[in-house]
Structure formats: C-alpha cells, structure tokens
Design a protein around this motif. Structure first.
Motif, PDB file in Angstrom:
ATOM      1  N   ASP A 123      54.104   6.720  44.509  1.00 17.00           N
ATOM      2  CA  ASP A 123      54.406   5.493  43.413  1.00 17.00           C
ATOM      3  C   ASP A 123      55.624   5.238  43.453  1.00 17.00           C
ATOM      4  O   ASP A 123      56.022   4.269  42.665  1.00 17.00           O
ATOM      5  N   ARG A 124      56.561   5.823  44.091  1.00 17.75           N
ATOM      6  CA  ARG A 124      58.174   5.473  43.892  1.00 17.75           C
ATOM      7  C   ARG A 124      58.798   6.098  45.223  1.00 17.75           C
ATOM      8  O   ARG A 124      58.589   7.006  45.779  1.00 17.75           O
ATOM      9  N   ASP A 125      59.916   5.310  45.266  1.00 16.46           N
ATOM     10  CA  ASP A 125      60.763   5.579  46.531  1.00 16.46           C
ATOM     11  C   ASP A 125      61.212   7.129  46.282  1.00 16.46           C
ATOM     12  O   ASP A 125      61.331   7.809  47.484  1.00 16.46           O
ATOM     13  N   SER A 126      61.558   7.475  45.138  1.00 17.88           N
ATOM     14  CA  SER A 126      62.272   9.061  45.148  1.00 17.88           C
ATOM     15  C   SER A 126      61.054  10.065  45.448  1.00 17.88           C
ATOM     16  O   SER A 126      61.553  11.077  46.338  1.00 17.88           O
ATOM     17  N   LEU A 127      59.907   9.695  45.483  1.00 14.45           N
ATOM     18  CA  LEU A 127      58.836  10.689  45.821  1.00 14.45           C
ATOM     19  C   LEU A 127      58.625  10.643  47.427  1.00 14.45           C
ATOM     20  O   LEU A 127      58.465  11.659  48.073  1.00 14.45           O
ATOM     21  N   ALA A 128      58.607   9.425  48.093  1.00 17.00           N
ATOM     22  CA  ALA A 128      58.773   9.074  49.442  1.00 17.00           C
ATOM     23  C   ALA A 128      59.779   9.760  50.095  1.00 17.00           C
ATOM     24  O   ALA A 128      59.517  10.710  51.235  1.00 17.00           O
ATOM     25  N   ARG A 129      60.911   9.833  49.372  1.00 18.10           N
ATOM     26  CA  ARG A 129      62.057  10.554  49.919  1.00 18.10           C
ATOM     27  C   ARG A 129      61.926  12.103  49.754  1.00 18.10           C
ATOM     28  O   ARG A 129      62.283  12.782  50.815  1.00 18.10           O
TER      29      ARG A 129
ATOM     30  N   VAL B 222      59.568  13.284  52.705  1.00 19.17           N
ATOM     31  CA  VAL B 222      60.226  13.139  53.987  1.00 19.17           C
ATOM     32  C   VAL B 222      60.890  14.688  54.026  1.00 19.17           C
ATOM     33  O   VAL B 222      60.980  15.110  55.295  1.00 19.17           O
ATOM     34  N   ALA B 223      61.506  14.765  53.209  1.00 18.19           N
ATOM     35  CA  ALA B 223      62.408  15.831  53.038  1.00 18.19           C
ATOM     36  C   ALA B 223      61.953  17.011  53.460  1.00 18.19           C
ATOM     37  O   ALA B 223      62.109  18.013  53.943  1.00 18.19           O
ATOM     38  N   HIS B 224      60.658  17.090  52.611  1.00 19.28           N
ATOM     39  CA  HIS B 224      59.764  18.451  52.734  1.00 19.28           C
ATOM     40  C   HIS B 224      59.325  18.378  54.082  1.00 19.28           C
ATOM     41  O   HIS B 224      59.443  19.606  54.733  1.00 19.28           O
ATOM     42  N   ARG B 225      58.892  17.296  54.818  1.00 18.23           N
ATOM     43  CA  ARG B 225      58.381  17.184  56.089  1.00 18.23           C
ATOM     44  C   ARG B 225      59.255  17.877  57.196  1.00 18.23           C
ATOM     45  O   ARG B 225      59.296  18.481  58.032  1.00 18.23           O
ATOM     46  N   ASP B 226      60.635  17.094  57.111  1.00 13.81           N
ATOM     47  CA  ASP B 226      61.760  17.627  57.891  1.00 13.81           C
ATOM     48  C   ASP B 226      62.078  18.877  57.872  1.00 13.81           C
ATOM     49  O   ASP B 226      62.433  19.564  59.048  1.00 13.81           O
ATOM     50  N   LYS B 227      62.044  19.669  56.694  1.00 19.66           N
ATOM     51  CA  LYS B 227      62.241  21.080  56.442  1.00 19.66           C
ATOM     52  C   LYS B 227      61.379  21.786  57.176  1.00 19.66           C
ATOM     53  O   LYS B 227      61.851  22.841  57.864  1.00 19.66           O
TER      54      LYS B 227
ATOM     55  N   ASP C  45      57.351  25.071  61.178  1.00 15.83           N
ATOM     56  CA  ASP C  45      56.200  25.524  60.387  1.00 15.83           C
ATOM     57  C   ASP C  45      54.635  24.883  60.644  1.00 15.83           C
ATOM     58  O   ASP C  45      54.667  23.466  60.927  1.00 15.83           O
ATOM     59  N   LYS C  46      53.756  25.469  60.934  1.00 17.71           N
ATOM     60  CA  LYS C  46      52.667  24.966  61.405  1.00 17.71           C
ATOM     61  C   LYS C  46      51.931  24.176  60.616  1.00 17.71           C
ATOM     62  O   LYS C  46      51.110  23.173  60.697  1.00 17.71           O
ATOM     63  N   ALA C  47      52.268  24.344  59.298  1.00 18.95           N
ATOM     64  CA  ALA C  47      51.884  23.312  57.964  1.00 18.95           C
ATOM     65  C   ALA C  47      52.835  22.098  57.927  1.00 18.95           C
ATOM     66  O   ALA C  47      52.874  21.429  56.796  1.00 18.95           O
ATOM     67  N   ALA C  48      53.215  21.608  59.055  1.00 17.37           N
ATOM     68  CA  ALA C  48      54.450  20.614  58.895  1.00 17.37           C
ATOM     69  C   ALA C  48      53.755  19.497  58.537  1.00 17.37           C
ATOM     70  O   ALA C  48      54.367  18.500  58.169  1.00 17.37           O
ATOM     71  N   ALA C  49      52.560  19.128  58.775  1.00 12.65           N
ATOM     72  CA  ALA C  49      51.930  17.862  58.728  1.00 12.65           C
ATOM     73  C   ALA C  49      51.859  17.618  57.211  1.00 12.65           C
ATOM     74  O   ALA C  49      51.320  18.566  56.303  1.00 12.65           O
ATOM     75  N   LEU C  50      52.191  16.544  56.680  1.00 15.52           N
ATOM     76  CA  LEU C  50      51.957  16.348  55.255  1.00 15.52           C
ATOM     77  C   LEU C  50      50.607  15.890  55.110  1.00 15.52           C
ATOM     78  O   LEU C  50      49.586  15.679  55.638  1.00 15.52           O
ATOM     79  N   PRO C  51      50.271  16.100  53.360  1.00 14.07           N
ATOM     80  CA  PRO C  51      48.782  15.659  53.083  1.00 14.07           C
ATOM     81  C   PRO C  51      48.685  14.410  53.543  1.00 14.07           C
ATOM     82  O   PRO C  51      49.645  13.440  53.685  1.00 14.07           O
ATOM     83  N   ARG C  52      47.555  13.720  53.514  1.00 16.42           N
ATOM     84  CA  ARG C  52      47.193  12.271  53.565  1.00 16.42           C
ATOM     85  C   ARG C  52      47.739  11.489  52.173  1.00 16.42           C
ATOM     86  O   ARG C  52      47.855  12.212  51.301  1.00 16.42           O
TER      87      ARG C  52
ATOM     88  N   GLY D  45      60.520   2.749  56.989  1.00 15.06           N
ATOM     89  CA  GLY D  45      61.793   3.216  56.599  1.00 15.06           C
ATOM     90  C   GLY D  45      61.685   4.764  56.538  1.00 15.06           C
ATOM     91  O   GLY D  45      62.594   5.435  57.195  1.00 15.06           O
ATOM     92  N   TYR D  46      60.701   5.374  56.316  1.00 15.14           N
ATOM     93  CA  TYR D  46      60.347   6.931  56.227  1.00 15.14           C
ATOM     94  C   TYR D  46      59.538   7.470  57.126  1.00 15.14           C
ATOM     95  O   TYR D  46      59.376   8.538  57.391  1.00 15.14           O
TER      96      TYR D  46
END
Ligand SMILES: *Cc1c(COP(=O)(O)O)cnc(C)c1O
Length: 239
Positions: free
Chosen positions: A110-116, A119-124, A130-137, A168-169
C-alpha cells in the motif's frame, strides 16, 4: 484417538454452504465458480476451529498479523501440503523478511516504503543465492473509500503506484484488494476496484467478506476473505 471437537461438523457444514453460495453467485454472473478462491480468515479464532477447518479440506487461510500468524502456522506450514497463507492486514516494513518467509501472498502492498522494503529483501536473498529468493505474490491494497484511518493507496494514485511497482522496482503485481467502508453499500467499491484492475491488466481481485461476498463475486472477485461466517464469532483479541 481423540474425539472430534464439537465445532467440527458445524464448521464443515458452514464451509459447504458458503462454497455453494459462491458457486451460485458466480453462475448468476455467468462466471466459472472455479475462478474463485475461498480464503478462510483465521485471525483470533481458536486452534480447535482452525483444526476443524483444515479437516474440512480448507487450505487457503488469511491472517492480519504477522506475529500471530507465525505462532499459528510457522511450525506447521511445511507439514500441510497445499497450504496457502495470505497476509490481509497492514505490514510494517521492518517485518518484511518475516512476512516473506511465512506468506504465499501479501495482499496489503500500500505504499512506496513497503515496495522498497520488498525489493531490498528480494535483492538480499538473491545475493545470498537463497532458494527462497522469490517474493510472495503481491496485491496492491486500494483505499476505495478514501478513509483516513484505513490503509491502502488512494484510488486516484493507484495507476501510478502500480506502474512504479512494476517498472520502477520490477515487482510483479498479481491483483488488487479492498475493504469497503463499514456501513456503506459495498457494490460501488467493488466495481471501482474491478475498474482499476481492468485498466491495469490485473486479473485478481480480493474483495468480499462475511457480509458481502456474494455481491463481490457478482462484481468479479477472484478471492473472498471470510472469517466469522465460516468459523463463528471471533473471540476478543488477547494481546
Ligand atoms: C477480518 C478480516 C476479514 C474477515 O472478516 P469477516 O467479517 O469475519 O468475514 C476480511 N478481510 C480483512 C482484511 C480482515 O481484516
């Protein structure tokens, strides 16, 4: 062998009845009932009722707090084939990693800070291979009633936010979610959500709760989030 908890048959009956109503509403609207997922909202429900719901065959559950969901499902998740967990409550950015580890779907972007934060979690994760690199839907929550106390992106900002997430992300957005204002006719809110989804090419709509899921199905819901009509009244939250 322990005897079945008293809620068990009752819950299974309620679930069948609700599935039948979903199917009937879908048919009335010329839709295939198989397009609609029943999300059982288990927040603040007893273990006995959740166990009964699992025994009745339910596999998709919604929770609105990361911590409560982790206690309930964390250990058990790997042992239940086909279990799908959806976060339907607000997510604090500092709980992103924990939420991503537990949930299959996050419906409250619901907001830009959460999107960021996502993304930071995915990139890390990717950096750690990590095999769990895919984000949730991910679903974007839209505050269709523009209520000050409710989370969700304002309807007039939704297109830009969805575009920012995607372009953007590089986040893949699967659908939209809304919670209409209490005491208002939900139909116009569901219709607005469907319109925003259509113009953004989003196929999934999470809308409709215990009191209004049939209307939501007629207006295009692909998942309905039902708590009390399925499980019975929630016990007061003890924190
Ligand atoms: C609690 C909750 C529901 C379920 O509400 P019921 O009225 O019990 O069906 C659905 N969606 C969200 C976001 C919720 O927090």
């Amino acid at each position: 062998m322990s005897s079945a908890p008293p809620e068990m048959p009752e819950i299974a009956v309620r679930r069948e009845r609700i599935l039948a109503r979903i199917a009937a509403s879908a048919s009335q609207a010329g839709r295939d009932p198989a397009e609609i997922t029943l999300v059982a909202v288990s927040k603040s429900q007893s273990e006995a009722r959740v166990a009964a719901m699992l025994a009745a065959g339910q596999r998709t559950f919604g929770e609105n707090r990361v911590q409560e969901a982790a206690v309930r499902w964390g250990e058990r998740k790997a042992r239940i084939p086909g279990l799908e967990l959806r976060l339907i409550g607000p997510l604090q950015s500092n709980k992103t990693a924990e939420a991503c580890a537990l949930f299959d779907v996050i419906e409250t972007l619901d907001r830009d800070s959460l999107a960021r934060a996502l993304v930071a979690h995915r990139d890390k994760m990717a950096a750690q291979r990590d095999k769990a690199a895919a984000l949730p839907r991910l679903y974007v929550q839209v505050n269709t009633g523009e209520e000050a106390q409710k989370s969700g992106i304002a309807p007039q900002d939704a297109d830009a936010f969805i575009a920012a997430c995607r372009e953007g992300y590089g986040l893949s957005i699967e659908g939209l979610m809304c919670i209409p204002p209490a005491g208002e006719a939900p139909g116009p809110h569901f219709a607005l959500l469907a319109k925003i989804a259509a113009r953004n090419g989003l196929a999934h709509l999470s809308m409709g709760m215990s009191g209004d899921y049939e209307i939501a199905v007629r207006l295009g819901a692909t998942s309905v989030r039902i708590g009390e009509a399925l499980f019975g009244a929630r016990t007061p939250v003890e924190k």
